[in-house]
Design an enzyme around this catalytic site. Structure first.
Site, mmCIF file in Angstrom:
data_model
loop_
_atom_site.group_PDB
_atom_site.id
_atom_site.type_symbol
_atom_site.label_atom_id
_atom_site.label_comp_id
_atom_site.label_asym_id
_atom_site.label_seq_id
_atom_site.Cartn_x
_atom_site.Cartn_y
_atom_site.Cartn_z
ATOM 1 N N CYS A 147 14.439 -11.832 -4.627
ATOM 2 C CA CYS A 147 13.518 -12.308 -5.667
ATOM 3 C C CYS A 147 14.040 -13.634 -6.177
ATOM 4 C CB CYS A 147 13.276 -11.261 -6.749
ATOM 5 S SG CYS A 147 14.704 -10.379 -7.403
ATOM 6 N N SER A 148 14.556 -13.700 -7.384
ATOM 7 C CA SER A 148 15.020 -14.996 -7.880
ATOM 8 C C SER A 148 16.032 -14.817 -8.999
ATOM 9 C CB SER A 148 13.838 -15.819 -8.372
ATOM 10 O OG SER A 148 13.144 -15.089 -9.359
ATOM 11 N N CYS A 149 16.856 -13.765 -8.931
ATOM 12 C CA CYS A 149 17.832 -13.483 -9.983
ATOM 13 C C CYS A 149 18.728 -14.703 -10.214
ATOM 14 C CB CYS A 149 18.684 -12.278 -9.592
ATOM 15 S SG CYS A 149 17.696 -10.794 -9.349
ATOM 16 N N CYS B 106 19.283 -15.610 -4.577
ATOM 17 C CA CYS B 106 18.752 -14.252 -4.627
ATOM 18 C C CYS B 106 17.681 -14.208 -3.547
ATOM 19 C CB CYS B 106 18.161 -13.949 -6.002
ATOM 20 S SG CYS B 106 17.257 -12.387 -6.061
#
Lengths: 195, 97, 94
Positions: free
Chosen positions: A106-108, A103
């Site tokens: 962000c950090s999905c 991601c």
């Protein structure tokens, strides 16, 4: 990264925020502990490994998994997690395609199936580079692919979450589904390991 | 009866080039680029509007779109797939300025 | 305009530290921040896109200097202050 002093300051700030939110009736006193306990109990790469082992041993399940990941993992008792509705897309590695997830914005990450994400998955180094030079990134994880394997990088930019279905290792024909599950690593589910 | 989809699998699309003054889920590395629709992913409120705390965000189809590294970076043999709201996409031959 | 979180294709972040200690949280406050975010989303105090926006609009140097859950705490605090749920600056005196 922060030092011990910063840690002590932010720790006090978080406690104060919790007490303010409780006082104002927005987040109840036990809610935070319940959420933490629920998350730690329910999210694990063991879940993803079970899904993979089932797909390796049950072709009809694999077909359903690739068609609608969320519904198929639901059969194994893993409801698609997250606060908002999430779709699950399982990307299958073959002898000509290797998949890896990221991601960049962000950090999905599919927490329920892969567990808490590793620090490197959330790092700028991984997020910036894997979409640009995936082979160099994979090499840093010790993964080298044959020249004729094409890499697909899945950048989770909306509410679909991705999981990689690794290839079943050679010489595992005699293994049971639970034994197969023990072969599958968290990095294998991200695509930064072969299994 | 579901609405007719704007794009079908295999359609060539170009991503929007606009650099917005607000939150968006189209990364800058994929703006103004040609890609191929993989499949529709389901509908979701447009993050650009919802991120402003507004409750009038349009609910749009999100599409998985595949890009060749060569079209993104000028080199490379891999592909990158992004999940993009309909607002971020144009027909390949459309004027995207 | 481009935001600091939008790092796909950027150079300069160096090699990836591929080690992983498998610890989901490195301090109790990190776990509590994680849980507060979920609880506030469920309560619809803010939505996930607002939360992401609040991280992305951090000053770039501050974004890069902050740890992952420091960013989360910054976003929660920013949104709660903006929406008047807590008074601006009230957490400075913790």
């Amino acid at each position: 990264m922060s030092g011990d002093h910063d840690d002590a300051v932010i720790s006090r700030q978080v406690r104060l925020l919790e007490s303010l939110l409780e006082e104002r009736g927005i987040v109840g006193g036990d809610t935070v502990d319940e959420v933490i306990d629920g998350f730690l109990a329910g999210a694990s790469p063991v879940n993803g490994a079970k899904v993979v082992a089932r797909a390796w041993t049950d072709p009809a399940f694999k077909e359903r998994l690739l068609a609608d990941g969320a519904a198929a993992v639901g059969e194994l008792g893993f409801a698609a997690g997250g606060v908002q509705h999430q779709r699950l897309r399982v990307a299958e590695n073959t002898d000509s395609v290797h998949n890896v997830i990221v991601c960049t914005l962000c950090s999905c990450y599919p927490l329920r199936l892969l567990g808490p994400s590793p620090g490197w998955y959330k790092s700028e180094a991984y997020r910036s580079r894997v979409v640009r030079e995936p082979l160099a990134v994979l090499a840093e994880f010790g993964v080298t692919l044959p020249d004729d394997v094409k890499v697909t990088v899945w950048d989770s930019s909306a509410e679909t979450r991705y999981m990689v279905l690794p290839r079943r290792p050679a010489g595992t024909d005699g293994l049971s589904e639970p034994d197969l599950a023990t072969l599958v690593t968290r990095n294998g589910l991200i695509g930064t390991a072969l299994v | 009866m579901p609405d007719r989809l704007a794009y079908a699998p295999g359609d060539v699309v170009r991503t929007y080039r606009h650099d917005p003054p607000h939150h968006t889920r189209l990364p800058r590395y994929a703006r103004g680029k040609l890609g191929v629709v993989v499949e529709p992913e389901g509908r979701a409120p447009l993050a650009d509007i919802r991120s402003q705390g507004r409750d009038d965000a349009p609910v749009e189809m999100v599409y998985a779109v595949r890009f060749a590294a060569r079209d993104l970076w000028g080199e490379g043999d891999h592909d990158v797939v992004l999940d993009l709201s309909e607002s971020y996409l144009r027909k390949a031959d459309a004027d995207v300025r | 305009m481009a935001r600091m979180n939008d790092v796909g294709g950027m150079t300069g972040f160096g090699a990836i530290d591929t080690t992983d200690d498998a610890e989901p949280f490195h301090a109790d406050w990190e776990a509590r921040v994680f849980a507060l975010q979920r609880a506030l989303l469920v309560k619809k105090v803010f939505n996930l896109d607002e939360f992401r926006d609040a991280i992305e609009t951090m000053e770039p140097a501050a974004y890069l200097a902050a740890s992952y859950y420091e960013r989360w705490f910054h976003a929660i605090r920013t949104l709660l202050e903006r929406k008047g749920v807590i008074e601006a600056g009230v957490l400075d005196h913790a």
